[in-house]
Design an enzyme around this catalytic site. Sequence first.
Site, mmCIF file in Angstrom:
data_model
loop_
_atom_site.group_PDB
_atom_site.id
_atom_site.type_symbol
_atom_site.label_atom_id
_atom_site.label_comp_id
_atom_site.label_asym_id
_atom_site.label_seq_id
_atom_site.Cartn_x
_atom_site.Cartn_y
_atom_site.Cartn_z
ATOM 1 N N CYS A 299 1.982 1.781 -9.919
ATOM 2 C CA CYS A 299 1.460 0.678 -10.721
ATOM 3 C C CYS A 299 -0.032 0.819 -11.023
ATOM 4 O O CYS A 299 -0.401 1.679 -11.809
ATOM 5 C CB CYS A 299 1.822 -0.636 -10.026
ATOM 6 S SG CYS A 299 1.904 -2.028 -11.150
ATOM 7 N N HIS B 152 7.525 -0.968 -7.166
ATOM 8 C CA HIS B 152 7.212 -1.403 -5.809
ATOM 9 C C HIS B 152 8.548 -1.515 -5.067
ATOM 10 O O HIS B 152 9.598 -1.219 -5.615
ATOM 11 C CB HIS B 152 6.528 -2.776 -5.831
ATOM 12 C CG HIS B 152 5.266 -2.801 -6.630
ATOM 13 N ND1 HIS B 152 4.055 -2.365 -6.129
ATOM 14 C CD2 HIS B 152 5.011 -3.209 -7.892
ATOM 15 C CE1 HIS B 152 3.119 -2.522 -7.057
ATOM 16 N NE2 HIS B 152 3.674 -3.024 -8.141
HETATM 17 N N1 GLN Z 1 -3.065 -4.765 -12.743
HETATM 18 C C1 GLN Z 1 -2.050 -3.897 -13.259
HETATM 19 C C2 GLN Z 1 -1.150 -4.520 -14.310
HETATM 20 O O1 GLN Z 1 -0.904 -5.709 -14.324
HETATM 21 C C3 GLN Z 1 -1.241 -3.346 -12.115
HETATM 22 C C4 GLN Z 1 -0.484 -4.418 -11.353
HETATM 23 C C5 GLN Z 1 0.125 -3.902 -10.089
HETATM 24 O O2 GLN Z 1 -0.326 -2.906 -9.517
HETATM 25 N N2 GLN Z 1 1.115 -4.613 -9.591
HETATM 26 O O3 GLN Z 1 -0.660 -3.801 -15.161
#
Ligand code: GLN
EC number: 6.3.5.13
Length: 242
Positions: free
Chosen positions: A94, A195
């Site tokens: 992510c 995740h």
């Molecule tokens: N901030 C990033 C997004 O919203 C990654 C979010 C995350 O790592 N869950 O795309």
Amino acid sequence: MSESVLRLVWVYPDLLSTYGDQGNVLVVERRARQRGLNVARVDVRSDQQIPTSGDIYLVGGGEDRPQRLAAERLRRDGGLSRAAGNGAIIFSVCAGYQILGHEFVNDLGRREPGLGLLDVVSERGTGERCVGDVLADIDPRLGLPELTGFENHQGVTRIGPSAKPFARVRIGKGNGTGDGTEGAYNETVFGTYMHGPVMARNPAIADLLIKLALDVNALPPVEETWYEALRAERIAAAERPA
Ligand code: GLN
């Protein structure tokens, strides 16, 4: 691999470890030890230098502001890029995935340079946030079973010519561009939006990283009962109508 010790580096647990992404390093570590390997694990906080001699680096997800801070520090530090130059295996999730690309849009709405270790570019999606359970088919060249994970991101990611899609979504959004791709990879660097933690749901990915680091084709089998139970439960949850 250095001195027959598998060196695992968990990058910036203080900034990049949302949704239990710490589980990724725990699963890789455990599955390596179950194979009788000596493992040296280093957790590198964002005020510490990234060692360049690691075999496998794990980078997790993060909220928008920690993501910008992490990108700034990783660029300044240079260690992760040097490790990639040494052929280290890097797996990112992510926010970590976006940081490994050429650029992403940060919490201030500006284009922020990434490390350019993976040929992807991320921006903020204009549609709904991508949230929910995902089911996807991993690139058959990697020889892995179907991918289960949980996504929660606003960023969308486009893959350039020198990276390949990690998977194709059956359920969920993945890279969020509408082309059905999820994640990206090249010879040594992997990125995913999943995740879960993704290694707990897909231990075959942990094994792939270990095999790449050791340069071997196979590892001895290990007990899979609980992993299989978790996979079955999460795959059923993804397939259940919303
Ligand atoms: N901030 C990033 C997004 O919203 C990654 C979010 C995350 O790592 N869950 O795309």
